[in-house]
Design a protein around this motif. Structure first.
Motif, PDB file in Angstrom:
ATOM      1  N   ALA A   1       0.895  -1.323   0.031  1.00 46.45           N
ATOM      2  CA  ALA A   1      -0.034   0.094  -0.112  1.00 46.45           C
ATOM      3  C   ALA A   1       0.754   1.281  -0.045  1.00 46.45           C
ATOM      4  O   ALA A   1       1.985   1.217   0.409  1.00 46.45           O
TER       5      ALA A   1
ATOM      6  N   GLU B   1      -2.990  -4.916   2.666  1.00 48.25           N
ATOM      7  CA  GLU B   1      -2.409  -3.824   3.508  1.00 48.25           C
ATOM      8  C   GLU B   1      -3.112  -2.481   3.547  1.00 48.25           C
ATOM      9  O   GLU B   1      -3.356  -2.024   4.695  1.00 48.25           O
ATOM     10  N   GLU B   2      -3.792  -2.118   2.295  1.00 50.78           N
ATOM     11  CA  GLU B   2      -4.588  -0.898   2.406  1.00 50.78           C
ATOM     12  C   GLU B   2      -5.649  -0.994   3.403  1.00 50.78           C
ATOM     13  O   GLU B   2      -6.079  -0.218   4.241  1.00 50.78           O
TER      14      GLU B   2
ATOM     15  N   GLN C   1     -13.881   2.170  -1.641  1.00 52.76           N
ATOM     16  CA  GLN C   1     -14.000   2.540  -0.056  1.00 52.76           C
ATOM     17  C   GLN C   1     -15.446   2.840   0.124  1.00 52.76           C
ATOM     18  O   GLN C   1     -15.698   2.634   1.436  1.00 52.76           O
TER      19      GLN C   1
ATOM     20  N   THR D   1      -5.980  -2.780   5.975  1.00 48.93           N
ATOM     21  CA  THR D   1      -5.586  -2.878   7.526  1.00 48.93           C
ATOM     22  C   THR D   1      -5.647  -1.501   8.037  1.00 48.93           C
ATOM     23  O   THR D   1      -5.651  -1.264   9.139  1.00 48.93           O
ATOM     24  N   ASN D   2      -5.567  -0.370   7.280  1.00 49.28           N
ATOM     25  CA  ASN D   2      -5.430   0.940   7.773  1.00 49.28           C
ATOM     26  C   ASN D   2      -6.749   1.511   8.195  1.00 49.28           C
ATOM     27  O   ASN D   2      -6.862   2.478   8.910  1.00 49.28           O
ATOM     28  N   PHE D   3      -7.981   0.818   7.524  1.00 50.46           N
ATOM     29  CA  PHE D   3      -9.260   1.466   7.887  1.00 50.46           C
ATOM     30  C   PHE D   3     -10.345   0.615   8.271  1.00 50.46           C
ATOM     31  O   PHE D   3     -11.510   0.833   8.684  1.00 50.46           O
TER      32      PHE D   3
ATOM     33  N   HIS E   1      -5.557  -9.305  12.264  1.00 49.41           N
ATOM     34  CA  HIS E   1      -6.747  -8.573  11.989  1.00 49.41           C
ATOM     35  C   HIS E   1      -7.769  -9.876  11.839  1.00 49.41           C
ATOM     36  O   HIS E   1      -7.905 -10.655  10.908  1.00 49.41           O
TER      37      HIS E   1
ATOM     38  N   ASN F   1       2.818   4.611   0.861  1.00 48.68           N
ATOM     39  CA  ASN F   1       3.563   4.744   2.202  1.00 48.68           C
ATOM     40  C   ASN F   1       4.245   6.254   2.228  1.00 48.68           C
ATOM     41  O   ASN F   1       4.471   6.611   1.104  1.00 48.68           O
TER      42      ASN F   1
END
Length: 373
Positions: A195, A266-267, A243, A269-271, A302, A197
């Protein structure tokens, strides 16, 4: 518009089975019209023609969908800045393309086809130039190789840091890469495996295919080392997260097709807090599941994430057996999911068939393929 699209598709059938001849004539005419253009292309031209023709054909097949047509061509124009092409070059390529189409199609070609392609190419070049002119980023980024890990004889995972300017990309997109030290002016596309960074670091998963098309991948796998400089061009691709969707997510990866799937996870996991995410990861043999350990770590952190590995050629594998497309079918239905598929052409094709048989709507499927679909 409908008649215009019909003429393009109808005329393409006259040359579709003879792409090698079409490509050969196109380049011969192009370099005759402007010998200086030869310097923009690699010494060995194998595969170069197919990629340019594929881009043109993809563009002509999307004229019935103006929004996709515009978005695709603007992205293509941004990407082609790496070749240092300008408006004059586009004009020359248009002349060479029409000449190649007429010559390859033979007696079946007519004035209606000629005019349709002339108008299509004018629209294609206009939108590509507009995309290039609107891009404030550099034509490409210099990127230093930070790490390089081999996984078996033909696969490597490497990370690079884009230098000078931030390189903006979305999880699920791909970029063109050049290794000027080993194969100057040879560009190949690779999905970004992480993702976005703040460190401007990109991860690539590279596998060496057979034949000339694998020259750059072979160099990235076997010869590249930390400290080497690569070039990375503008991100492309639409296999990105929606999203705004509340639907659960299905991800299907085969081999190094794991790269964009890993970036998407990975993206998330941020939201993500509410969407269940199911990852199916397939290979022929267990040793080819090089990314399984990393996925397992994500699962432990997660609870909304599950990973199902599968092998198709090892009956002793302690997991699911069979082609990943068949394994996914066993766990369905997937009609309430957003689906993401990435891998080889045959793997993606089989998975798309399985999802279609499961009545998954095409609007809920996004895919990326390595090779011809």
């Amino acid at each position: 518009m409908e008649n215009f699209a019909r003429l393009l598709k109808e005329s393409w059938t006259l040359v579709e089975e003879d792409r090698n001849r079409l490509s050969g004539h196109f380049y011969a005419r192009l370099f005759l019209l402007d010998p200086e253009l030869r310097k923009l292309f690699p010494v060995q031209m194998s595969g170069q023609g197919d990629r340019i023709l594929e881009a043109i054909v993809t563009a002509t097949q999307t004229v019935g969908d103006p929004e996709s047509f515009d978005e695709y061509l603007r992205a293509l124009g941004r990407d082609h800045r790496k070749y240092h092409v300008d408006a004059t070059h586009y004009e020359t390529m248009g002349v060479a393309l029409l000449d190649a189409l007429r010559s390859t199609a033979g007696d079946g070609w007519n004035l209606e086809y000629d005019q349709a392609w002339r108008e299509a190419y004018a629209s294609i070049s206009e939108k590509m130039l507009a995309g290039a002119e609107a891009d404030e980023n550099p034509p490409f980024w210099h990127a230093e190789v930070l790490t390089h890990e081999r996984h078996g004889p033909d696969t490597a995972v490497l990370t690079v840091r884009a230098l000078q300017h931030p390189l903006p990309w979305k999880a699920g997109q791909y970029v063109s890469v050049e290794a000027p030290r080993y194969h100057p002016r040879v560009w190949r596309t690779y999905s970004v495996a992480n993702a976005p960074n703040d460190d401007n670091v990109l991860e690539f998963h590279v596998r060496t295919p057979a034949g000339a098309a694998g020259w750059l991948s072979g160099a990235l796998v076997r010869r590249t080392k930390p400290g080497d400089l690569l070039r990375v061009a503008a991100p492309m691709g639409s296999m990105t997260l929606d999203q705004s969707s509340a639907r659960d997510i299905l991800c299907v990866a085969g081999g190094v097709g794991l790269a964009p799937i890993k970036a998407l996870v990975e993206e998330l996991t941020n939201f993500n807090r509410t969407r269940w995410v199911h990852v199916f990861y397939g290979a022929r043999r267990p040793e080819e599941l090089y990314g399984l350990a990393g996925l397992t770590e994500l699962v432990s952190a997660h609870p909304w994430l599950s990973v199902t590995p599968a092998c198709s050629e090892d009956p002793d594998f302690d997991g699911e057996l069979g082609d990943i497309s068949d394994v996914v079918t066993r766990y369905g239905p997937w009609t309430t999911h957003d689906c993401y598929v990435s891998g080889s052409g045959p793997m993606v094709r089989a998975t798309l068939r399985a999802l279609a048989a499961d009545d998954v709507s095409p609007e809920h499927i996004r895919y990326d393929t390595f090779g011809n679909l």
